[in-house]
Each structure stands twice: as structure tokens, then as C-alpha cells.
Design a protein around this motif. Structure first.
Motif, PDB file in Angstrom:
ATOM      1  N   LEU A 313       0.827  -1.215   0.000  1.00 62.29           N
ATOM      2  CA  LEU A 313       0.000   0.000   0.000  1.00 62.29           C
ATOM      3  C   LEU A 313       0.859   1.263   0.000  1.00 62.29           C
ATOM      4  O   LEU A 313       0.553   2.239  -0.692  1.00 62.29           O
ATOM      5  CB  LEU A 313      -0.918  -0.002   1.230  1.00 62.29           C
ATOM      6  CG  LEU A 313      -1.959  -1.134   1.311  1.00 62.29           C
ATOM      7  CD1 LEU A 313      -2.637  -1.123   2.679  1.00 62.29           C
ATOM      8  CD2 LEU A 313      -2.997  -0.996   0.203  1.00 62.29           C
ATOM      9  N   ILE A 314       1.935   1.244   0.760  1.00 62.13           N
ATOM     10  CA  ILE A 314       2.756   2.452   0.938  1.00 62.13           C
ATOM     11  C   ILE A 314       3.826   2.579  -0.149  1.00 62.13           C
ATOM     12  O   ILE A 314       4.180   3.688  -0.552  1.00 62.13           O
ATOM     13  CB  ILE A 314       3.377   2.448   2.349  1.00 62.13           C
ATOM     14  CG1 ILE A 314       2.249   2.518   3.403  1.00 62.13           C
ATOM     15  CG2 ILE A 314       4.356   3.605   2.532  1.00 62.13           C
ATOM     16  CD1 ILE A 314       2.714   2.355   4.835  1.00 62.13           C
ATOM     17  N   LYS A 315       4.367   1.442  -0.598  1.00 60.89           N
ATOM     18  CA  LYS A 315       5.275   1.394  -1.756  1.00 60.89           C
ATOM     19  C   LYS A 315       6.612   2.107  -1.549  1.00 60.89           C
ATOM     20  O   LYS A 315       7.252   2.531  -2.506  1.00 60.89           O
ATOM     21  CB  LYS A 315       4.586   1.941  -3.019  1.00 60.89           C
ATOM     22  CG  LYS A 315       3.291   1.229  -3.376  1.00 60.89           C
ATOM     23  CD  LYS A 315       2.706   1.741  -4.679  1.00 60.89           C
ATOM     24  CE  LYS A 315       1.345   1.139  -4.955  1.00 60.89           C
ATOM     25  NZ  LYS A 315       1.299  -0.331  -4.931  1.00 60.89           N
ATOM     26  N   GLU A 316       7.049   2.275  -0.324  1.00 60.14           N
ATOM     27  CA  GLU A 316       8.345   2.882  -0.023  1.00 60.14           C
ATOM     28  C   GLU A 316       8.707   2.517   1.416  1.00 60.14           C
ATOM     29  O   GLU A 316       7.841   2.067   2.177  1.00 60.14           O
ATOM     30  CB  GLU A 316       8.297   4.400  -0.197  1.00 60.14           C
ATOM     31  CG  GLU A 316       7.286   5.087   0.718  1.00 60.14           C
ATOM     32  CD  GLU A 316       7.203   6.583   0.474  1.00 60.14           C
ATOM     33  OE1 GLU A 316       8.135   7.290   0.916  1.00 60.14           O
ATOM     34  OE2 GLU A 316       6.226   7.039  -0.137  1.00 60.14           O
ATOM     35  N   PRO A 317       9.970   2.689   1.813  1.00 59.14           N
ATOM     36  CA  PRO A 317      10.302   2.427   3.221  1.00 59.14           C
ATOM     37  C   PRO A 317       9.452   3.287   4.153  1.00 59.14           C
ATOM     38  O   PRO A 317       9.194   4.457   3.862  1.00 59.14           O
ATOM     39  CB  PRO A 317      11.784   2.822   3.297  1.00 59.14           C
ATOM     40  CG  PRO A 317      12.298   2.671   1.912  1.00 59.14           C
ATOM     41  CD  PRO A 317      11.157   3.081   1.017  1.00 59.14           C
ATOM     42  N   PHE A 318       9.015   2.695   5.272  1.00 60.04           N
ATOM     43  CA  PHE A 318       8.175   3.459   6.192  1.00 60.04           C
ATOM     44  C   PHE A 318       8.411   3.015   7.629  1.00 60.04           C
ATOM     45  O   PHE A 318       8.847   1.889   7.893  1.00 60.04           O
ATOM     46  CB  PHE A 318       6.694   3.310   5.836  1.00 60.04           C
ATOM     47  CG  PHE A 318       6.142   1.909   5.994  1.00 60.04           C
ATOM     48  CD1 PHE A 318       5.490   1.520   7.159  1.00 60.04           C
ATOM     49  CD2 PHE A 318       6.274   0.979   4.966  1.00 60.04           C
ATOM     50  CE1 PHE A 318       4.982   0.240   7.305  1.00 60.04           C
ATOM     51  CE2 PHE A 318       5.773  -0.309   5.103  1.00 60.04           C
ATOM     52  CZ  PHE A 318       5.124  -0.679   6.274  1.00 60.04           C
ATOM     53  N   PHE A 319       8.134   3.938   8.534  1.00 59.51           N
ATOM     54  CA  PHE A 319       8.209   3.671   9.966  1.00 59.51           C
ATOM     55  C   PHE A 319       6.814   3.366  10.509  1.00 59.51           C
ATOM     56  O   PHE A 319       5.833   4.014  10.129  1.00 59.51           O
ATOM     57  CB  PHE A 319       8.744   4.883  10.723  1.00 59.51           C
ATOM     58  CG  PHE A 319      10.206   5.168  10.519  1.00 59.51           C
ATOM     59  CD1 PHE A 319      11.177   4.359  11.099  1.00 59.51           C
ATOM     60  CD2 PHE A 319      10.608   6.260   9.770  1.00 59.51           C
ATOM     61  CE1 PHE A 319      12.525   4.633  10.920  1.00 59.51           C
ATOM     62  CE2 PHE A 319      11.949   6.546   9.582  1.00 59.51           C
ATOM     63  CZ  PHE A 319      12.916   5.724  10.166  1.00 59.51           C
ATOM     64  N   ILE A 320       6.756   2.398  11.412  1.00 55.31           N
ATOM     65  CA  ILE A 320       5.583   2.215  12.276  1.00 55.31           C
ATOM     66  C   ILE A 320       6.021   2.645  13.671  1.00 55.31           C
ATOM     67  O   ILE A 320       7.036   2.165  14.184  1.00 55.31           O
ATOM     68  CB  ILE A 320       5.114   0.748  12.313  1.00 55.31           C
ATOM     69  CG1 ILE A 320       4.829   0.223  10.895  1.00 55.31           C
ATOM     70  CG2 ILE A 320       3.867   0.609  13.194  1.00 55.31           C
ATOM     71  CD1 ILE A 320       4.491  -1.262  10.857  1.00 55.31           C
TER      72      ILE A 320
END
Length: 430
Positions: A313-320
Motif C-alpha cells: 500500500l505504501i510502496k516505499e520504506p516506512f516507519f511504524i
């Protein structure tokens, strides 16, 4: 000069060196015989070059030596560089002398053709041979450049490199997944991480990092778990989780930038991330997953399936961020005014959690309460807790799995591909 002492790497041989005498040493990748000319493809770590042996131009000794060569024999070539319109890369070497340094027996696995992924167990059995494959040489060169880039970024942020013990007296995080070691007359353990040491070091060295092995005695059997791995750990005084997330962004971006030129030669498309990375909360992640039909109970960790769905869904590195406090290790600081959630984060890339971090608790009383809440006895951490009596600063940090990062950057399906000699539940050799 010894005949095997190379003057150049093979990859340095260029057409503009026409007429220059060089000494190259490496392995016979291929050899073709067309009568009075023999063509050797010589390989070393930095590439391949054609060596053209003409019967009329070499001594009887050299011609006979070349006639006996086979694939993967170790040789040294003293010769003259020749620009060529027909040779690979527009250059070849015409030998003056060829010396056989060691014969190779027939290899137990194929290193010249396309490799079937189902052969991984066999390749790991003969890993020394498998590592001769060009793709592996380039992969581990890329990893070396990644580690160099990480160090440079951390130094630029004021961190210094440290080395903490890997033989310890008790668990780092209170878990039972420890490998026991007979340490003279007592039992010790292999370290799960440098966590407690690096926290203690913030009280003196302020900003520290370590790149070293860690051990988890977990009975996993997946494509992304091993029991010995390289952890990149950073810890900083007078920073919180948001601060160290910023440092981590720089580390990851430069790692990608360092690996990209080599991985692109392997046909792996590498997209270097850009700052800032997207940030979502744990609660937002669960809501997004719920809409996609992936149910995760609040307070549970997000499974691999969930991370993969979020990445799609986000399609890039991401932080939770802001995981439930009781889901994280005892040293994780709760959010003031919302004790059920913590100042914590994971970095997810292509469905893989590659880093976890947080602001740490720096108050001894609060830390002891956090231990008790998880069923841990503070007395088992007495020496660590002493540091909190002598001026422990606020601090934060993270631990990054080097192999997992390489796995996602190189787009390989099994983490063992990016480990020289993997150690997992079933593999203790070679």
C-alpha cells in the motif's frame, strides 16, 4: 618479484593501457582451443579479461603449461595489454609467461550457468565453491560498501565505534532464547545484542555504534531468520526516538546509494529512498490492515503478512511508531500521558522489518517497574541497574539487521543468500 604478485586487478585492464606490461593472477574461468591460439578467460575478484595465447609468440614451456589448464586452475600471467576490437571489453592480454600456481579438481556444483534456487542447500554445502560465482562476488562487495557507508554516516553524526562483549552472564532482554557457553567453571551465554552495554556507554561516550555478531537461539525455519547475524546498533545520549529515526534515515539512504552501482551490474534495480520516510502509527497500521481483510488484535505484533500488505500500500520504506508498551522490551519508554503506548518504532522495507528502536527509560525506578511488569527480576540486572544511579542521560537507539537490509536491497528471497556461511537451526557447517 614473485610471479603470482599481481600488478593490477583484472578489472583495471583497459584499452588505453595498450602496450603496457602487467602481471595478473586469478582463476581460469574458461579456456578455448582453436589450434595454434588458445583463449583464456581469467577471473579475479574485480572482473574478467581475455588472455590470448598464440603458439608463435610464447615459449614451449608456456604453451605446454597453457595446454594443461582447466577451469578454476589458479594461474599467474605476465603479459602485454593489447587494445582489441573483437575481445571482450575491447582489450586482451598477450602473455609472455603463464605459470600454473595450483590445479583445481572438477567442481561439485556448477558456477558457470544459471543457478536454480532449489539448489540452495547444495550450494551452501559447497559454499566455498558457490562464492566463486560472479553474482556472489559482487553481492559481498556491495555489502562491504554498505558497511563502509554506514560507518561514515554514523561518524558524521558524532558517533564513535565500540566493541562490546559477546560472551555474557545473563540475558540482554530477559528472554530465554540464549545459547549457553561453558565459560571455565560456570555457564555463560552468547549475546543476543549489545543493548545493555550500549545504553550504559551513553553515560560516558554519549553516541556509540557497533557492527557485530548477535545470536538468537530461536527455533525458526523461515527465509528471513538465522541464529547468527550481524547487527548494526546505535545509541545516543540526549536524543529521543524521533532523533534516532532521522539518523537511521541517513544510514539507510547512504547504504542504498553505496550498493546501487554494484547491484545494478547484477541486474538488480535499486531505487535509493528519499527523506523523509513515511510514518504511520501502530493503530493506523492496524486500521489499514483491517480494511484489507488482515485482522491483527491490538497488543499483538504485526505478522509478516501484515508488513507485506502495508508495503504494497505504501510502496516505499516506512516507519511504524507507538507500539503497545508491553509488546516491546522492558527498556522501552512509554509515551507520557499514554502509558499503554511507547516511544518506539520499526522500519519496514518491502515487507521486511529491518530495524527496531525506541527512546529508552533512563530512570532506575521506572526501569525496575517495567522489568517487574514483564515478569523479570531486577536483581538479575543488578550490575546494569547500577549505571542508573550514577548519572544516566536520556537516550535512544536502534538495532538494524544488516542481512535483512541486504536481502531487500538485493531482492533475494532467502536471507542465507547474503550470508557467507549461514548459521540456522539446521546448519552448523561449513
Amino acid at each position: 618479484m614473485a610471479i603470482y604478485r599481481k600488478t593490477h586487478w583484472v578489472g583495471e585492464i583497459k584499452p588505453e593501457m595498450d602496450g603496457r606490461e602487467v602481471t595478473l593472477s586469478g582463476w581460469v574461468w574458461d579456456i578455448r582451443d582453436v589450434g595454434r591460439i588458445k583463449f583464456i578467460v581469467l577471473r579475479d575478484r574485480e572482473g574478467m579479461v581475455q588472455v590470448t595465447v598464440k603458439r608463435s609468440s610464447v615459449s614451449e614451456e608456456t604453451w605446454n603449461a597453457v595446454s594443461r589448464l582447466a577451469k578454476e586452475d589458479v594461474i599467474s600471467v605476465r603479459g602485454v595489454v593489447k587494445a582489441s576490437k573483437v575481445a571482450r571489453a575491447g582489450v586482451e592480454v598477450e602473455p609472455i609467461e603463464v605459470k600454473l600456481l595450483n590445479k583445481a579438481n572438477p567442481l561439485p556444483i556448477d558456477i558457470w550457468g544459471n543457478v536454480d534456487e532449489t539448489m540452495l542447500d547444495l550450494r551452501l554445502r559447497y559454499r566455498v565453491v558457490d562464492l566463486k560465482r560472479r553474482v556472489n562476488v559482487m553481492l559481498f562487495k556491495a555489502m562491504s560498501e554498505v558497511v563502509r557507508a554506514m560507518r561514515n554516516v554514523l561518524y558524521s553524526h558524532g558517533f564513535i565505534e565500540v566493541f562490546t562483549p559477546k560472551i555474557i552472564a545473563t540475558s540482554t532482554e530477559g528472554g530465554a532464547e540464549l545459547f549457553p557457553v561453558q565459560y571455565f567453571e560456570r555457564t555463560a551465554y552468547l549475546a543476543q545484542s549489545p543493548q545493555l552495554y550500549k545504553e550504559e556507554l551513553t553515560a560516558s561516550l554519549e553516541r556509540v555504534f557497533e557492527i557485530g555478531p548477535a545470536y538468537r537461539a530461536e527455533k525458526h525455519d523461515t527465509t528471513y531468520h538465522v541464529n547468527e547475524f550481524i547487527s548494526v546498533d546505535a545509541e545516543a545520549a540526549f536524543m529521543d526516538y524521533r532523533d534516532v529515526m532521522g539518523v537511521l534515515e541517513d544510514v539507510v539512504i547512504e547504504a542504498y546509494r553505496a550498493a546501487a552501482p554494484i547491484l545494478s551490474q547484477m541486474g538488480r534495480e535499486v531505487k535509493v529512498p528519499v527523506k523523509p520516510f513515511k510514518v504511520i502509527t501502530y493503530d493506523e497500521a492496524l486500521s489499514m490492515l483491517d480494511k484489507e481483510g488482515v485482522k491483527v488484535k491490538w497488543g499483538d505484533d504485526i505478522p509478516k503478512e501484515g508488513l507485506e500488505k502495508l508495503s504494497s500500500l505504501i510502496k516505499e520504506p516506512f516507519f511504524i511508531i507507538h507500539f503497545p508498551t508491553m509488546l516491546r522490551a522492558f527498556y522501552t519508554k512509554p509515551i507520557e500521558g499514554d502509558e499503554s503506548r511507547s516511544e518506539s518504532f520499526d522500519l519496514v522495507i518491502d515487507g521486511m522489518e529491518v530495524t527496531s528502536g525506541s527512546t529508552r527509560i533512563h530512570d532506575r525506578k521506572q526501569l525496575e517497574e517495567a522489568m517487574k511488569a514483564r515478569g523479570l527480576n531486577p536483581e538479575n540486572f543488578a550490575m546494569h541497574l547500577e549505571a542508573y544511579d550514577w548519572g544516566m542521560p536520556p537516550h535512544a537507539g536502534w538495532g538494524l539487521g544488516l542481512y535483512r537490509l541486504m536481502m531487500v536491497m538485493a531482492k533475494v528471497r532467502n536471507i542465507r543468500e547474503v550470508i557467507l556461511f549461514p548459521r540456522d537451526r539446521y546448519r552448523l557447517t561449513p
